[in-house]
Design an enzyme around this catalytic site. Structure first.
Site, PDB file in Angstrom:
ATOM      1  N   GLU A 197       0.792  -1.243   0.000  1.00 13.94           N
ATOM      2  CA  GLU A 197       0.000   0.000   0.000  1.00 13.94           C
ATOM      3  C   GLU A 197       0.821   1.289   0.000  1.00 13.94           C
ATOM      4  OE1 GLU A 197      -2.631  -0.503   3.374  1.00 13.94           O
ATOM      5  OE2 GLU A 197      -3.701  -2.147   2.428  1.00 13.94           O
TER       6      GLU A 197
ATOM      7  N   ASN B 171       2.086  -5.026  -3.253  1.00 15.03           N
ATOM      8  CA  ASN B 171       0.683  -5.354  -2.961  1.00 15.03           C
ATOM      9  C   ASN B 171      -0.109  -4.075  -2.668  1.00 15.03           C
ATOM     10  OD1 ASN B 171      -1.185  -7.575  -2.357  1.00 15.03           O
ATOM     11  ND2 ASN B 171      -1.091  -6.922  -0.209  1.00 15.03           N
TER      12      ASN B 171
ATOM     13  N   HIS C  82     -10.202  -6.293  -2.339  1.00 16.08           N
ATOM     14  CA  HIS C  82     -11.261  -5.977  -1.365  1.00 16.08           C
ATOM     15  C   HIS C  82     -12.380  -5.288  -2.139  1.00 16.08           C
ATOM     16  CE1 HIS C  82      -9.094  -7.341   2.086  1.00 16.08           C
ATOM     17  NE2 HIS C  82      -8.049  -6.596   1.770  1.00 16.08           N
TER      18      HIS C  82
ATOM     19  N   GLU D  18      -6.108 -10.765  -1.315  1.00 17.29           N
ATOM     20  CA  GLU D  18      -6.968 -10.539  -0.136  1.00 17.29           C
ATOM     21  C   GLU D  18      -8.434 -10.471  -0.539  1.00 17.29           C
ATOM     22  OE1 GLU D  18      -5.517  -7.204   2.207  1.00 17.29           O
ATOM     23  OE2 GLU D  18      -3.432  -7.704   1.793  1.00 17.29           O
TER      24      GLU D  18
ATOM     25  N   ASP E 147     -12.253 -10.477  -0.939  1.00 23.21           N
ATOM     26  CA  ASP E 147     -13.553 -10.623  -0.281  1.00 23.21           C
ATOM     27  C   ASP E 147     -14.534  -9.721  -1.011  1.00 23.21           C
ATOM     28  OD1 ASP E 147     -12.515  -8.200   0.896  1.00 23.21           O
ATOM     29  OD2 ASP E 147     -12.299  -9.124   2.869  1.00 23.21           O
TER      30      ASP E 147
HETATM   31  C1  XIL Z   1      -6.308  -6.362   8.282  1.00 21.71           C
HETATM   32  C2  XIL Z   1      -6.700  -7.527   9.189  1.00 21.71           C
HETATM   33  O1  XIL Z   1      -7.604  -8.346   8.500  1.00 21.71           O
HETATM   34  C3  XIL Z   1      -7.311  -7.018  10.464  1.00 21.71           C
HETATM   35  O2  XIL Z   1      -7.513  -8.082  11.380  1.00 21.71           O
HETATM   36  C4  XIL Z   1      -6.424  -5.955  11.118  1.00 21.71           C
HETATM   37  O3  XIL Z   1      -7.091  -5.398  12.219  1.00 21.71           O
HETATM   38  C5  XIL Z   1      -6.060  -4.867  10.126  1.00 21.71           C
HETATM   39  O4  XIL Z   1      -5.486  -5.445   8.963  1.00 21.71           O
HETATM   40  N1  XIL Z   1      -4.953  -4.705   3.656  1.00 21.71           N
HETATM   41  C6  XIL Z   1      -3.953  -5.538   4.107  1.00 21.71           C
HETATM   42  C7  XIL Z   1      -4.216  -6.428   5.275  1.00 21.71           C
HETATM   43  O5  XIL Z   1      -2.893  -5.612   3.481  1.00 21.71           O
HETATM   44  O6  XIL Z   1      -3.064  -6.643   6.030  1.00 21.71           O
HETATM   45  C8  XIL Z   1      -5.312  -5.887   6.147  1.00 21.71           C
HETATM   46  O7  XIL Z   1      -5.597  -6.854   7.168  1.00 21.71           O
HETATM   47  C9  XIL Z   1      -6.540  -5.578   5.318  1.00 21.71           C
HETATM   48  C10 XIL Z   1      -6.237  -4.531   4.292  1.00 21.71           C
END
Ligand code: XIL
Length: 327
Positions: free
Chosen positions: A130, A174, A209, A238, A240
């Protein structure tokens, strides 16, 4: 005999899940039955692994790494250099800000130690997470402690240290909002300039996401094509599919059937697209296993329940599962 997810995708890509030491226990059956890759949801981030300069806590990460090994699963390392969940001591020197030299020394030491510890067990690492700003205007890089302490070349240093620390792990950049046309262009430009300067980047992690409305399929396709034009591998890291738009705080006690239906359609279409690009994708990872345990039930709205995954609160297969396994 019902379908096994990772088995169904054996000819396409490994299917992963983000896990915790608790969820590998409470969701063991689903994990063993349907997944072939794991990512630690929080346990390999600097905040847990490296809370102060001379203390490393590998216990929780190791529980996950051991589970992966015992069950013949791949392991993705997540994450080394990030603006979140990174303790402040990295950027401090007594009462003042750490110099560039000191911050880089700590970055190198962190990367060498963590990647060294998991060497041979992690197939890939999210080296930098990020780093790009969301805003269309202004600097491309996000205002982050690493940027302040080191300067814009912190990203390149991170990748070089990572390659030195473990020459076999694939190194990923990422990010999220990765299908937004403006942001994806900036991600593309960043990785392009790294590659042009010989910085070892092997792939781009598209966090994924997403929600049941956006990004539209053609935006996802365009981002894939853009990143792939760099000649590197891609992963969804990641995934969802939230039932809500990002800033919509609506809450339901039970998941509305019509939204679950939309979600299933969306999952079906998205996986159709991903299968089309199977030559580019080296992994698709979900951010969680089942709806009873998802970060989206506490983010961005605390205690607003969400249902973004393939298995429901009782660990039963949802229509989304059917839609991505019937092809
Ligand atoms: C999130 C976790 O799922 C949570 O449990 C935590 O509180 C915060 O981080 N992008 C990422 C992940 O790269 O590491 C994040 O994970 C979600 C967004």
């Amino acid at each position: 005999m019902s379908k096994r997810l990772s088995e169904t995708y054996r000819e396409y890509f490994p299917i992963g899940a983000a896990v915790t030491p608790v969820s590998i226990d409470t969701h063991k059956e689903l994990l063993v039955g349907h997944f072939s890759s794991l990512t630690a949801e929080n346990q390999m981030k600097p905040g847990i692994l490296h809370p102060s300069e001379h203390i490393y806590n590998f216990e929780q990460g190791d529980v996950i790494a051991d589970f992966a090994l015992q069950n013949h699963m791949l392991l993705r390392g997540h994450t080394l250099v990030w603006h979140n969940q990174t303790p402040e001591w990295f950027f401090k020197d007594g009462g003042k800000a750490a110099s560039r030299t000191l911050a880089l020394k700590r970055m190198k030491e962190h990367i060498y130690t963590v990647m060294g510890h998991y060497k041979g067990r992690t197939c890939a690492w999210d080296v930098v997470n990020e780093a790009i700003a969301d805003q269309a205007e202004g600097p491309a890089l996000r205002q982050a402690p690493w940027l302040t302490a080191v300067g814009g070349d912190y990203i390149e240093h991170a990748f070089r240290y990572a390659r030195e620390a473990d020459s076999t792990a694939k190194l990923f950049y990422n990010d999220y909002n990765e299908c937004d046309p403006v942001k994806s262009k900036k991600i593309y430009e960043l990785v392009k300039s790294l590659l042009e300067r010989g910085v070892p980047v092997d792939g781009i992690g598209m966090q994924g996401h997403w929600n049941i409305y956006v990004p539209e399929l053609d935006k996802i396709r365009r981002a894939i094509e853009l990143y792939a034009s760099l000649g590197i591998s891609l992963q969804i890291t990641e995934l969802d599919i939230s039932l809500f738009r990002f800033d919509d705080g609506t809450a339901y006690e039970k998941a509305p059937a019509e939204l679950i239906e939309l979600q299933a359609e969306r999952y079906g279409r998205i996986f159709e697209l991903l299968r089309e690009y199977k030559a580019l994708f080296t992994g698709i990872t979900f951010w969680g296993i089942a709806d009873d345990d998802t970060w989206l039930s506490y983010f961005p709205f605390r205690d607003r329940k969400n249902w973004p995954l393939l298995f429901d609160d009782q660990h039963r297969q949802k229509k989304s599962f059917e839609n991505i396994t019937n092809f």
